[in-house]
Design a protein around this motif. Structure first.
Motif, PDB file in Angstrom:
ATOM      1  N   ARG A   1       5.454   5.456   0.333  1.00  0.00           N
ATOM      2  CA  ARG A   1       4.125   5.152   0.143  1.00  0.00           C
ATOM      3  C   ARG A   1       3.838   4.980  -1.306  1.00  0.00           C
ATOM      4  NH1 ARG A   1       1.276   8.896   4.454  1.00  0.00           N
ATOM      5  NH2 ARG A   1       1.791   7.758   6.430  1.00  0.00           N
ATOM      6  N   ARG A  13       3.146  -2.639  -5.075  1.00  0.00           N
ATOM      7  CA  ARG A  13       1.859  -3.729  -4.995  1.00  0.00           C
ATOM      8  C   ARG A  13       1.089  -4.021  -6.305  1.00  0.00           C
ATOM      9  NH1 ARG A  13      -0.643  -0.760  -0.552  1.00  0.00           N
ATOM     10  NH2 ARG A  13       0.670  -2.286   0.762  1.00  0.00           N
ATOM     11  N   GLN A  50      -1.412  -5.637   3.182  1.00  0.00           N
ATOM     12  CA  GLN A  50      -2.229  -4.895   2.338  1.00  0.00           C
ATOM     13  C   GLN A  50      -2.306  -5.445   0.797  1.00  0.00           C
ATOM     14  OE1 GLN A  50      -4.335  -2.465   3.643  1.00  0.00           O
ATOM     15  NE2 GLN A  50      -5.367  -2.667   1.443  1.00  0.00           N
ATOM     16  N   ARG A  75      -7.095   0.445   5.424  1.00  0.00           N
ATOM     17  CA  ARG A  75      -5.975   0.728   4.607  1.00  0.00           C
ATOM     18  C   ARG A  75      -4.640   0.772   5.329  1.00  0.00           C
ATOM     19  NH1 ARG A  75      -5.638  -0.695  -0.605  1.00  0.00           N
ATOM     20  NH2 ARG A  75      -3.652   0.114  -1.089  1.00  0.00           N
ATOM     21  N   ILE A  76      -3.767  -0.114   5.095  1.00  0.00           N
ATOM     22  CA  ILE A  76      -2.616  -0.161   6.006  1.00  0.00           C
ATOM     23  C   ILE A  76      -1.578   0.588   5.150  1.00  0.00           C
ATOM     24  CG2 ILE A  76      -0.733  -1.600   6.936  1.00  0.00           C
ATOM     25  CD1 ILE A  76      -2.828  -4.200   6.848  1.00  0.00           C
ATOM     26  N   THR A  77      -0.986   1.558   6.168  1.00  0.00           N
ATOM     27  CA  THR A  77       0.021   2.552   5.640  1.00  0.00           C
ATOM     28  C   THR A  77       1.179   2.345   6.129  1.00  0.00           C
ATOM     29  OG1 THR A  77      -0.393   4.404   7.038  1.00  0.00           O
ATOM     30  CG2 THR A  77      -1.764   4.436   4.783  1.00  0.00           C
TER      31      THR A  77
END
Lengths: 256, 111
Positions: free
Chosen positions: B93, B100, A99, A196-198
């Motif tokens: 997350r 990221r 991602q 969307r990769i979670t």
């Protein structure tokens, strides 16, 4: 590409108008910035050099996402001319690395994004075969299938497990695919921005298929070659991880 | 009333009063706070009147009041475990997004 071997998309997953109007991507093919290859890498210093060497001959932009490696994977990748290197400061998992690479590629104007493994299992020659249906506007997503192509040196236990995964995927996502956990895929810009990769770890492969279905993206499978070696099998997923992947997928669906 | 009942009910009473004060101050009763308040009230009722728990056990066909409490604890444990796990997944997350962004900001090109 052997057209006969391409699996047709589901009847209820129509090719999107955006995917059909892809001549812009075709025209952009001369520009290496149009096709991006995303390579998630974790402790692959010994193998990633050869992978990047093989890809260097192609007109693509490569981005390596070093997923918190403890070795010098990032340094090896940076030694290659033009290769982008992104680094996760801690190991998050292959799904997260993919991602990150896809986000970066999209931000930099990628029209087609190919995902490629860092361990040398994939054949760089398959990249052309993967991007072709997208450039021709035939599909939003192209999935590589080792069972339509070649799976060299695959152990019987892995073959059996992957077959079971195919049945599970057909039941779970409704997609008629012949290979579910193949890292060799291509996405149009439209598809990559919708997915969307979670699932940070290995459950991302099932999640991608689920999102193809949920976003009604058109897809085709193309034959690809996967080469197994003792080293890649030793590093790869154990068969028991299938149970963990299943758990992650189910629990992940329950948490928003 | 036994010394344990006096002690436990005093403690629970203070907790319930504290919760009520918070609700009045914020002028808002969320679902989560309401469930928590119900748990404290239920615990207080069970300690104040063990016979009532026995009676509930009879209605439910469980037999013993202690078993009702045990089963409720098991169910509560499962609910809390899932709640905490979901919190951990959400946190992971968020952490992934932060890492990221950092990776994208610090992108380098070879050669």
């Amino acid at each position: 590409m052997t057209e006969q071997r391409i699996q047709e998309p589901l009847r209820d997953a129509p090719a999107r108008s955006e995917a059909k109007s892809q001549p812009a991507a075709s025209e952009n093919l001369a520009d290496p910035a149009a096709v991006w290859v995303v390579i998630p890498a974790y402790n692959e210093a010994s193998r990633i050099g050869a992978v990047l060497q093989n890809l260097a001959a192609r007109r693509v932009t490569v981005v390596v996402v070093d997923d918190g490696s403890r070795d010098n994977t990032a340094a090896v990748a940076l030694a290659h001319e033009g290769v982008w290197v992104l680094r996760h400061i801690v190991n998050l998992g292959q799904g997260a690395a993919l991602q990150t690479g896809m986000d970066f590629a999209l931000q930099n104007g990628a029209e087609v994004i190919v995902t490629f493994d860092a361990d040398g299992q994939h054949d760089a020659a398959d990249v052309d075969r993967l991007i072709e249906p997208i450039l021709l506007g035939k599909a939003d997503v192209v999935l590589g299938s080792r069972f339509l192509g070649k799976a060299e040196g695959i152990p019987w236990s892995r073959r059996l497990l992957l077959r079971a995964a195919v049945w599970f995927t057909r039941w779970h996502s409704g997609l008629r695919v012949s290979d579910t956990h193949n890292g060799l895929r291509a996405f149009s810009r439209h598809a990559a921005s919708r997915i969307r990769i979670t699932q940070n770890r290995m459950a991302h492969a099932s999640e991608i298929l689920e999102q193809i279905r949920a976003n009604r993206l058109s897809y085709v499978e193309v034959p690809v070659t996967i080469r197994y070696s003792a080293a890649t099998l030793a590093k790869g997923q154990s068969s028991w991880n299938a149970i963990r992947i299943l758990g992650q997928l189910l629990v992940g669906k329950m948490i928003r | 009333m036994t010394p344990f009942q006096i002690l436990a009910l005093t403690l629970l009473g203070l907790i319930i009063v504290g919760e009520c004060v918070q609700v009045i101050r914020r002028r808002k009763l969320t679902g989560f706070v309401a469930v928590r308040l119900l748990v404290w009230l239920g615990a207080a009722a069970a300690i104040a009147s063990p016979g009532a728990v026995q009676q509930v056990a009879g209605w439910l066909g469980i037999g013993r009041g202690a078993d009702v409490v045990l089963y409720l604890f098991v169910l509560a444990f499962l609910a809390v475990a899932f709640y905490l796990y979901a919190g951990q997944v959400r946190l992971r997350r968020q952490l992934t997004e932060a890492i990221r962004r950092l990776a994208v900001l610090e992108a380098r090109r070879g050669g």
